[in-house]
Scaffold this motif. Structure first.
Motif, PDB file in Angstrom:
ATOM      1  N   TRP A 197       0.999  -0.804   0.153  1.00 58.48           N
ATOM      2  CA  TRP A 197      -0.524   0.106   0.441  1.00 58.48           C
ATOM      3  C   TRP A 197       0.815   1.268   0.410  1.00 58.48           C
ATOM      4  CZ3 TRP A 197      -3.028   2.101   4.842  1.00 58.48           C
ATOM      5  CH2 TRP A 197      -3.829   2.875   4.477  1.00 58.48           C
ATOM      6  N   ASP A 256       0.104   7.242  -3.122  1.00 59.41           N
ATOM      7  CA  ASP A 256      -0.700   8.511  -4.401  1.00 59.41           C
ATOM      8  C   ASP A 256       0.216   7.175  -5.345  1.00 59.41           C
ATOM      9  OD1 ASP A 256       2.186   9.082  -5.940  1.00 59.41           O
ATOM     10  OD2 ASP A 256       1.461  10.594  -3.678  1.00 59.41           O
ATOM     11  N   GLU A 257      -0.371   6.933  -6.336  1.00 63.24           N
ATOM     12  CA  GLU A 257      -0.060   6.331  -8.254  1.00 63.24           C
ATOM     13  C   GLU A 257       1.623   6.996  -8.584  1.00 63.24           C
ATOM     14  OE1 GLU A 257      -1.822   4.324  -9.621  1.00 63.24           O
ATOM     15  OE2 GLU A 257      -3.019   4.683  -8.012  1.00 63.24           O
ATOM     16  N   ALA A 313      -2.818   2.026  -3.911  1.00 61.76           N
ATOM     17  CA  ALA A 313      -3.037   2.999  -3.696  1.00 61.76           C
ATOM     18  C   ALA A 313      -4.488   3.630  -2.983  1.00 61.76           C
ATOM     19  CB  ALA A 313      -3.069   4.124  -5.094  1.00 61.76           C
ATOM     20  N   THR A 314      -4.829   2.421  -3.292  1.00 63.76           N
ATOM     21  CA  THR A 314      -6.178   2.392  -2.885  1.00 63.76           C
ATOM     22  C   THR A 314      -6.639   0.965  -2.916  1.00 63.76           C
ATOM     23  OG1 THR A 314      -6.994   4.487  -3.884  1.00 63.76           O
ATOM     24  CG2 THR A 314      -8.658   3.451  -2.595  1.00 63.76           C
ATOM     25  N   HIS A 324     -11.526  -3.769  -0.630  1.00 66.51           N
ATOM     26  CA  HIS A 324     -12.354  -4.378   0.375  1.00 66.51           C
ATOM     27  C   HIS A 324     -11.309  -5.725   0.356  1.00 66.51           C
ATOM     28  CE1 HIS A 324     -13.635  -0.981   1.287  1.00 66.51           C
ATOM     29  NE2 HIS A 324     -14.293  -0.705  -0.378  1.00 66.51           N
TER      30      HIS A 324
END
Length: 141
Positions: free
Chosen positions: A34, A37-38, A76-77, A80
């Motif tokens: 994680w 950002d990109e 970057a996100t 779930h």
């Protein structure tokens, strides 16, 4: 319960992160890395490709069509459905850290990294997670 590992006093966090990703991969564990950002994601991906002339850590973006079958996913996100091991190179704790079997945190020597790590450490401790500390000050990256 999720185990949290803090690697502190790391000389070269980016290099150490790549080596740690390789270690998790070699153990046959699924890893999500994680990043903030990109741009950080692209930089880390490049570092994984350049780790060594003879070393390959198969990885892809978490949204890639091959993500389900790739052992190391970069995000970057966080999705779930993320599980397995998380290498947290982002600025905060993940939501629902209990979905991971283990979370790896790398802490450099600069004050900003130390301050952010202290906040993450306190957040994990407050939630009752087991935390292992690995002092890397006497080891090379």
């Amino acid at each position: 319960m999720t185990r949290i590992d803090f690697y502190t006093e790391v000389d070269e966090p980016a290099v150490f992160a790549c080596r740690l990703a390789n270690t998790v991969y070699k153990k046959g564990e699924r890893l999500t890395v994680w990043l903030a950002d990109e741009e950080a994601l692209a930089s880390f991906s490049t570092r994984l490709w350049c780790l060594s002339d003879t070393l390959f850590v198969p990885h892809c973006h978490v949204d890639d069509a091959l993500a389900a079958e790739t052992p190391v996913r970069l995000a970057a996100t966080l999705p779930h459905d993320a599980g397995g091991v998380l290498l947290n190179l982002g600025p905060s704790c993940p939501d629902a850290p209990e979905r991971f079997s283990r979370i790896l945190e790398i802490v450099g020597r600069d004050e900003a990294a130390l301050a952010a790590a202290r906040d993450r450490f306190k957040a994990y401790r407050t939630r009752g997670f087991t935390i292992e500390h690995h002092d890397m000050s006497q080891r090379s990256s």
